[in-house]
Design a protein around this motif. Structure first.
Motif, PDB file in Angstrom:
ATOM      1  N   LEU A  55       0.857  -1.185   0.124  1.00  0.00           N
ATOM      2  CA  LEU A  55      -0.040   0.009   0.156  1.00  0.00           C
ATOM      3  C   LEU A  55       0.846   1.026  -0.122  1.00  0.00           C
ATOM      4  CD1 LEU A  55      -2.979   0.895   0.400  1.00  0.00           C
ATOM      5  CD2 LEU A  55      -2.641   0.820   2.634  1.00  0.00           C
ATOM      6  N   MET A  56       2.083   1.212   0.648  1.00  0.00           N
ATOM      7  CA  MET A  56       2.923   2.204   0.876  1.00  0.00           C
ATOM      8  C   MET A  56       3.931   2.383  -0.473  1.00  0.00           C
ATOM      9  SD  MET A  56       3.968   4.779   2.384  1.00  0.00           S
ATOM     10  CE  MET A  56       5.410   5.949   2.594  1.00  0.00           C
ATOM     11  N   ALA A  57       4.104   0.960  -1.067  1.00  0.00           N
ATOM     12  CA  ALA A  57       5.281   0.959  -1.899  1.00  0.00           C
ATOM     13  C   ALA A  57       4.839   1.541  -3.548  1.00  0.00           C
ATOM     14  CB  ALA A  57       5.943  -0.300  -2.145  1.00  0.00           C
ATOM     15  N   PHE A  58       3.533   0.999  -3.735  1.00  0.00           N
ATOM     16  CA  PHE A  58       3.118   1.143  -5.215  1.00  0.00           C
ATOM     17  C   PHE A  58       2.830   2.824  -5.463  1.00  0.00           C
ATOM     18  CE2 PHE A  58      -0.749   1.348  -8.151  1.00  0.00           C
ATOM     19  CZ  PHE A  58       0.179   1.213  -9.238  1.00  0.00           C
ATOM     20  N   PRO A  59       2.194   3.573  -4.592  1.00  0.00           N
ATOM     21  CA  PRO A  59       2.190   4.797  -4.944  1.00  0.00           C
ATOM     22  C   PRO A  59       3.480   5.670  -4.636  1.00  0.00           C
ATOM     23  CG  PRO A  59       0.547   4.378  -3.144  1.00  0.00           C
ATOM     24  CD  PRO A  59       1.460   3.211  -3.465  1.00  0.00           C
ATOM     25  N   LEU A  60       4.483   5.117  -3.914  1.00  0.00           N
ATOM     26  CA  LEU A  60       5.793   5.807  -3.780  1.00  0.00           C
ATOM     27  C   LEU A  60       6.662   5.600  -5.116  1.00  0.00           C
ATOM     28  CD1 LEU A  60       7.589   7.327  -1.787  1.00  0.00           C
ATOM     29  CD2 LEU A  60       8.392   5.062  -0.965  1.00  0.00           C
ATOM     30  N   ILE A  61       6.491   4.356  -5.482  1.00  0.00           N
ATOM     31  CA  ILE A  61       7.385   4.013  -6.870  1.00  0.00           C
ATOM     32  C   ILE A  61       6.664   4.829  -8.050  1.00  0.00           C
ATOM     33  CG2 ILE A  61       5.969   2.016  -7.668  1.00  0.00           C
ATOM     34  CD1 ILE A  61       8.977   0.812  -7.962  1.00  0.00           C
ATOM     35  N   LEU A  62       5.494   5.052  -7.999  1.00  0.00           N
ATOM     36  CA  LEU A  62       4.692   5.738  -8.930  1.00  0.00           C
ATOM     37  C   LEU A  62       5.150   7.193  -8.996  1.00  0.00           C
ATOM     38  CD1 LEU A  62       1.083   4.810  -9.101  1.00  0.00           C
ATOM     39  CD2 LEU A  62       2.738   4.248 -10.824  1.00  0.00           C
ATOM     40  N   ILE A  63       5.395   7.810  -7.840  1.00  0.00           N
ATOM     41  CA  ILE A  63       6.021   9.021  -7.791  1.00  0.00           C
ATOM     42  C   ILE A  63       7.548   9.265  -7.893  1.00  0.00           C
ATOM     43  CG2 ILE A  63       6.597  11.178  -6.030  1.00  0.00           C
ATOM     44  CD1 ILE A  63       3.761  10.170  -4.870  1.00  0.00           C
ATOM     45  N   VAL A  64       8.042   8.444  -7.312  1.00  0.00           N
ATOM     46  CA  VAL A  64       9.686   8.194  -7.510  1.00  0.00           C
ATOM     47  C   VAL A  64      10.386   7.975  -8.787  1.00  0.00           C
ATOM     48  CG1 VAL A  64      11.833   7.455  -6.118  1.00  0.00           C
ATOM     49  CG2 VAL A  64       9.764   8.106  -5.015  1.00  0.00           C
ATOM     50  N   LEU A  65       9.757   6.916  -9.202  1.00  0.00           N
ATOM     51  CA  LEU A  65      10.371   6.409 -10.564  1.00  0.00           C
ATOM     52  C   LEU A  65      10.394   7.445 -11.756  1.00  0.00           C
ATOM     53  CD1 LEU A  65      11.383   3.677 -12.035  1.00  0.00           C
ATOM     54  CD2 LEU A  65       9.095   3.247 -12.623  1.00  0.00           C
ATOM     55  N   PRO A  66       9.593   8.217 -11.849  1.00  0.00           N
ATOM     56  CA  PRO A  66       9.832   9.387 -12.932  1.00  0.00           C
ATOM     57  C   PRO A  66      10.922  10.502 -12.536  1.00  0.00           C
ATOM     58  CG  PRO A  66       7.543   8.914 -12.770  1.00  0.00           C
ATOM     59  CD  PRO A  66       8.141   8.256 -11.570  1.00  0.00           C
ATOM     60  N   LEU A  67      10.705  10.638 -11.424  1.00  0.00           N
ATOM     61  CA  LEU A  67      12.066  11.593 -10.722  1.00  0.00           C
ATOM     62  C   LEU A  67      13.274  11.107 -10.768  1.00  0.00           C
ATOM     63  CD1 LEU A  67      10.119  12.922  -7.440  1.00  0.00           C
ATOM     64  CD2 LEU A  67      10.152  14.139  -9.376  1.00  0.00           C
ATOM     65  N   VAL A  68      13.467   9.862 -10.485  1.00  0.00           N
ATOM     66  CA  VAL A  68      14.867   9.016 -10.799  1.00  0.00           C
ATOM     67  C   VAL A  68      15.183   8.892 -12.255  1.00  0.00           C
ATOM     68  CG1 VAL A  68      16.113   7.195 -10.319  1.00  0.00           C
ATOM     69  CG2 VAL A  68      14.657   7.717  -8.561  1.00  0.00           C
ATOM     70  N   ARG A  69      14.340   8.780 -13.052  1.00  0.00           N
ATOM     71  CA  ARG A  69      14.422   8.481 -14.334  1.00  0.00           C
ATOM     72  C   ARG A  69      14.919   9.664 -14.976  1.00  0.00           C
ATOM     73  NH1 ARG A  69       9.594   6.813 -16.344  1.00  0.00           N
ATOM     74  NH2 ARG A  69      10.078   4.642 -16.091  1.00  0.00           N
ATOM     75  N   ASN A  70      14.097  11.035 -14.768  1.00  0.00           N
ATOM     76  CA  ASN A  70      14.588  12.214 -15.212  1.00  0.00           C
ATOM     77  C   ASN A  70      16.007  12.699 -14.591  1.00  0.00           C
ATOM     78  OD1 ASN A  70      12.202  12.382 -16.590  1.00  0.00           O
ATOM     79  ND2 ASN A  70      11.191  13.637 -14.992  1.00  0.00           N
ATOM     80  N   THR A  71      16.240  12.377 -13.712  1.00  0.00           N
ATOM     81  CA  THR A  71      17.721  12.632 -12.750  1.00  0.00           C
ATOM     82  C   THR A  71      18.618  11.840 -13.676  1.00  0.00           C
ATOM     83  OG1 THR A  71      16.539  13.269 -10.664  1.00  0.00           O
ATOM     84  CG2 THR A  71      18.991  12.872 -10.938  1.00  0.00           C
ATOM     85  N   LEU A  72      18.316  10.544 -13.672  1.00  0.00           N
ATOM     86  CA  LEU A  72      19.668   9.878 -14.320  1.00  0.00           C
ATOM     87  C   LEU A  72      19.817  10.206 -15.801  1.00  0.00           C
ATOM     88  CD1 LEU A  72      18.883   6.319 -12.951  1.00  0.00           C
ATOM     89  CD2 LEU A  72      20.575   7.573 -12.405  1.00  0.00           C
ATOM     90  N   MET A  73      18.777  10.540 -16.393  1.00  0.00           N
ATOM     91  CA  MET A  73      19.050  10.939 -18.155  1.00  0.00           C
ATOM     92  C   MET A  73      19.628  12.135 -18.098  1.00  0.00           C
ATOM     93  SD  MET A  73      17.191   8.488 -19.468  1.00  0.00           S
ATOM     94  CE  MET A  73      17.612   9.267 -21.101  1.00  0.00           C
ATOM     95  N   LYS A  74      20.054  12.953 -17.076  1.00  0.00           N
ATOM     96  CA  LYS A  74      21.038  13.841 -17.172  1.00  0.00           C
ATOM     97  C   LYS A  74      22.284  13.698 -17.111  1.00  0.00           C
ATOM     98  CE  LYS A  74      17.970  17.138 -14.477  1.00  0.00           C
ATOM     99  NZ  LYS A  74      17.526  17.570 -13.688  1.00  0.00           N
ATOM    100  N   PHE A  75      22.647  12.287 -16.643  1.00  0.00           N
ATOM    101  CA  PHE A  75      23.806  11.829 -16.518  1.00  0.00           C
ATOM    102  C   PHE A  75      24.060  10.575 -17.666  1.00  0.00           C
ATOM    103  CE2 PHE A  75      22.832  13.581 -12.475  1.00  0.00           C
ATOM    104  CZ  PHE A  75      23.746  14.312 -12.418  1.00  0.00           C
ATOM    105  N   VAL A  76      23.135  10.494 -18.528  1.00  0.00           N
ATOM    106  CA  VAL A  76      23.420   9.513 -19.521  1.00  0.00           C
ATOM    107  C   VAL A  76      23.327  10.026 -21.051  1.00  0.00           C
ATOM    108  CG1 VAL A  76      22.145   7.246 -20.258  1.00  0.00           C
ATOM    109  CG2 VAL A  76      22.084   7.474 -18.160  1.00  0.00           C
TER     110      VAL A  76
END
Length: 80
Positions: A55-76
């Motif tokens: 219940l905690m993990a699913f909404p958290l990953i929905l929010i965090v995954l795009p942020l992590v992806r966008n941050t990493l794309m700056k370094f890839v």
């Protein structure tokens, strides 16, 4: 019977759903086993802990995954 397949647009929520379920299930089981050991009713205690974790993990990953992806794309460097 016709094979049922999801439309690719559903990957944005299906992948986090499955990933969060597997990860929260494995981690909650591991932590519960370390804390309690193999006690009577372990499976039902674990299912309760897992449902709360998921219940905690699913909404958290929905929010965090795009942020992590966008941050990493700056370094890839993408191929041209």
């Amino acid at each position: 019977m016709k094979n049922f397949k999801f439309h690719p647009k559903h990957l944005t929520w299906l992948m986090p759903l499955i990933l969060s379920g597997i990860m929260s299930g494995a981690i909650s089981c591991f932590n519960l086993f370390l804390k309690l050991g193999w006690v009577d009713g372990f499976f039902s205690i674990w299912l309760h802990a897992w449902s709360l974790s998921w219940l905690m993990a699913f909404p958290l990953i929905l929010i965090v995954l795009p942020l992590v992806r966008n941050t990493l794309m700056k370094f890839v460097e993408m191929p041209k």
